[in-house]
Write a protein that holds these residues in place. Structure first.
Motif, PDB file in Angstrom:
ATOM      1  N   UNK A 294       0.806  -1.225   0.000  1.00  0.00           N
ATOM      2  CA  UNK A 294       0.000   0.000   0.000  1.00  0.00           C
ATOM      3  C   UNK A 294       0.834   1.267   0.000  1.00  0.00           C
ATOM      4  N   UNK A 295       2.121   1.169   0.332  1.00  0.00           N
ATOM      5  CA  UNK A 295       2.953   2.367   0.463  1.00  0.00           C
ATOM      6  C   UNK A 295       3.995   2.528  -0.635  1.00  0.00           C
ATOM      7  N   UNK A 296       4.182   1.492  -1.452  1.00  0.00           N
ATOM      8  CA  UNK A 296       5.153   1.626  -2.530  1.00  0.00           C
ATOM      9  C   UNK A 296       4.838   0.625  -3.633  1.00  0.00           C
ATOM     10  N   UNK A 297       5.286   0.955  -4.836  1.00  0.00           N
ATOM     11  CA  UNK A 297       5.155   0.025  -5.955  1.00  0.00           C
ATOM     12  C   UNK A 297       6.324   0.239  -6.909  1.00  0.00           C
ATOM     13  N   UNK A 298       6.574  -0.794  -7.725  1.00  0.00           N
ATOM     14  CA  UNK A 298       7.703  -0.778  -8.640  1.00  0.00           C
ATOM     15  C   UNK A 298       7.206  -1.159 -10.027  1.00  0.00           C
ATOM     16  N   UNK A 299       7.498  -0.306 -11.020  1.00  0.00           N
ATOM     17  CA  UNK A 299       7.060  -0.541 -12.398  1.00  0.00           C
ATOM     18  C   UNK A 299       8.238  -0.369 -13.347  1.00  0.00           C
ATOM     19  N   UNK A 300       8.096  -0.937 -14.560  1.00  0.00           N
ATOM     20  CA  UNK A 300       9.133  -0.822 -15.578  1.00  0.00           C
ATOM     21  C   UNK A 300       8.505  -0.494 -16.934  1.00  0.00           C
ATOM     22  N   UNK A 301       9.338   0.099 -17.793  1.00  0.00           N
ATOM     23  CA  UNK A 301       8.972   0.339 -19.190  1.00  0.00           C
ATOM     24  C   UNK A 301      10.200   0.057 -20.052  1.00  0.00           C
ATOM     25  N   UNK A 302       9.953  -0.367 -21.270  1.00  0.00           N
ATOM     26  CA  UNK A 302      11.003  -0.431 -22.283  1.00  0.00           C
ATOM     27  C   UNK A 302      10.919   0.851 -23.085  1.00  0.00           C
ATOM     28  N   UNK A 303      12.010   1.604 -23.134  1.00  0.00           N
ATOM     29  CA  UNK A 303      12.014   2.877 -23.854  1.00  0.00           C
ATOM     30  C   UNK A 303      13.002   2.806 -25.015  1.00  0.00           C
ATOM     31  N   UNK A 304      12.538   3.187 -26.195  1.00  0.00           N
ATOM     32  CA  UNK A 304      13.397   3.272 -27.375  1.00  0.00           C
ATOM     33  C   UNK A 304      13.430   4.731 -27.816  1.00  0.00           C
ATOM     34  N   UNK A 305      14.624   5.295 -27.868  1.00  0.00           N
ATOM     35  CA  UNK A 305      14.816   6.691 -28.293  1.00  0.00           C
ATOM     36  C   UNK A 305      15.509   6.696 -29.649  1.00  0.00           C
ATOM     37  N   UNK A 306      15.066   7.556 -30.528  1.00  0.00           N
ATOM     38  CA  UNK A 306      15.733   7.734 -31.818  1.00  0.00           C
ATOM     39  C   UNK A 306      16.563   9.005 -31.732  1.00  0.00           C
ATOM     40  N   UNK A 307      17.866   8.820 -31.702  1.00  0.00           N
ATOM     41  CA  UNK A 307      18.791   9.953 -31.572  1.00  0.00           C
ATOM     42  C   UNK A 307      18.865  10.684 -32.915  1.00  0.00           C
ATOM     43  N   UNK A 308      18.305  11.903 -32.946  1.00  0.00           N
ATOM     44  CA  UNK A 308      18.278  12.710 -34.160  1.00  0.00           C
ATOM     45  C   UNK A 308      19.096  13.975 -33.909  1.00  0.00           C
ATOM     46  N   UNK A 309      20.170  14.226 -34.662  1.00  0.00           N
ATOM     47  CA  UNK A 309      20.991  15.418 -34.453  1.00  0.00           C
ATOM     48  C   UNK A 309      20.173  16.708 -34.607  1.00  0.00           C
ATOM     49  N   UNK A 310      20.393  17.642 -33.674  1.00  0.00           N
ATOM     50  CA  UNK A 310      19.785  18.980 -33.737  1.00  0.00           C
ATOM     51  C   UNK A 310      18.256  18.938 -33.773  1.00  0.00           C
ATOM     52  N   UNK A 311      17.677  17.966 -33.077  1.00  0.00           N
ATOM     53  CA  UNK A 311      16.216  17.869 -33.022  1.00  0.00           C
ATOM     54  C   UNK A 311      15.828  17.165 -31.734  1.00  0.00           C
ATOM     55  N   UNK A 312      14.565  17.341 -31.374  1.00  0.00           N
ATOM     56  CA  UNK A 312      14.054  16.647 -30.192  1.00  0.00           C
ATOM     57  C   UNK A 312      13.901  15.164 -30.529  1.00  0.00           C
ATOM     58  N   UNK A 313      14.550  14.329 -29.713  1.00  0.00           N
ATOM     59  CA  UNK A 313      14.556  12.896 -30.003  1.00  0.00           C
ATOM     60  C   UNK A 313      13.183  12.285 -29.726  1.00  0.00           C
TER      61      UNK A 313
END
Length: 315
Positions: A270-289
């Protein structure tokens, strides 16, 4: 100082040394004395608890947020002064062994865990009191695993159904020179500790820039105390895939291995929980990824060998 050593031992039930709900927890308290010793009280306790603590700064004032929950508490009195303080109970000289046995309640309780601002612990404590000024203490924690096969799905069976299903998501980034489309697919949502999973990233790069996919495991710890909530996040870099040149398309297939020591997903506290996600980032030069997050549930247990043959291996 007639008490030379105070030791606490428990009997393991399996090779891993773990316990769960309904198990019998037995062991012994060992007292080594130099001569006959009078004691006022001598006991051993078993306790399971969760506790959360963090602070906020409000101007010059520090606000402490704290809460705790007791799952069980048992005490076994080994010796106790019958005359309220005259030290009439006696421990003989040398090595003395006192057995104890507790039955862990057969109810749903979370596994041991230690996070940024909270922890779940299961412990044994022994205390020998000779007088108000002379008290001997010892403590040991024992590993506890929840009996719940799905400690993250108490409110939703949809999560259980989706554990073996493939996950898909798409992200599109518009640039001045064109657009970049990223399609991500993971083999499944549920993975055991130490298990490997194939992840495919299809990149359609209709722009003038070279882009590169990066893989992360996102950890999210949530703590609650007195109706207040705080969140701690941590991103673990799995690795980097092959770059995709301008005006080309490519599918990158990677194998991502879950660290075997990673704590499993849980919601059953009731006082804590643990979650996960898989994150994939596309590294794009001079732009928001652009990024894509897919749900990921870490299960307790030993993994099965991964069968897929990947193009690249990311450790």
């Amino acid at each position: 100082m007639t008490v030379k050593h105070l030791l606490l031992e428990y009997n393991k039930l399996n090779e891993q040394g773990t316990f769960t709900s309904g198990d019998i927890l037995s062991g012994r308290v060992i007292v080594v004395t130099s001569k006959e010793t009078k004691v006022q009280r001598f006991s051993v306790k078993a306790k399971g608890k969760a506790e959360v603590t963090w602070t906020d700064q409000n101007g010059q004032t520090t606000v402490v947020h704290r809460d705790k929950k007791k799952y069980f508490y048992f005490e076994h009195i080994i010796l106790q002064d019958k005359n309220k303080g005259d030290g009439s109970e006696i421990i003989g000289p040398g090595r003395n062994v006192y057995p104890f046995t507790f039955v862990i309640p057969n109810v749903d309780m979370p596994s041991c865990y230690e996070g940024k601002w909270g922890k779940i612990t299961y412990s044994l404590r022994a205390q020998l009191t000779q007088s108000i000024w002379l008290v001997h203490k010892t403590k040991t924690e024992f590993p506890f695993l929840t009996k719940s096969e799905f400690p993250f799905a108490s409110k939703s069976e949809i999560i259980i159904i989706g554990l073996k299903e493939q996950q898909y998501a798409t992200s599109i980034l518009f640039l001045g020179s064109g657009k970049v489309t990223m399609n991500v697919m993971s083999e499944k949502m549920g993975l055991k500790q130490g298990e490997a999973m194939g992840v495919s990233v299809e990149v359609l790069n209709n722009s003038a820039r070279t882009v590169t996919p990066k893989f992360y495991l996102c950890e999210k710890q949530t703590f609650v105390a007195q109706s207040k909530r705080i969140i701690h996040t941590n991103d673990i870099l799995f690795g980097t895939g092959h770059s995709v040149s301008a005006e080309t398309s490519r599918t990158i297939t990677s194998v991502l291995s879950i660290p075997p020591q990673l704590p499993p997903t849980f919601f059953n506290c009731s006082m804590m929980k643990l979650e996960y996600r898989l994150k994939v980032i596309l590294d794009v030069p001079l732009a928001r990824d652009p990024e894509i997050k897919l749900p990921l549930v870490i299960l307790s247990g030993s993994p099965k060998p991964h069968q897929q043959k990947p193009e690249i291996h990311v450790v």
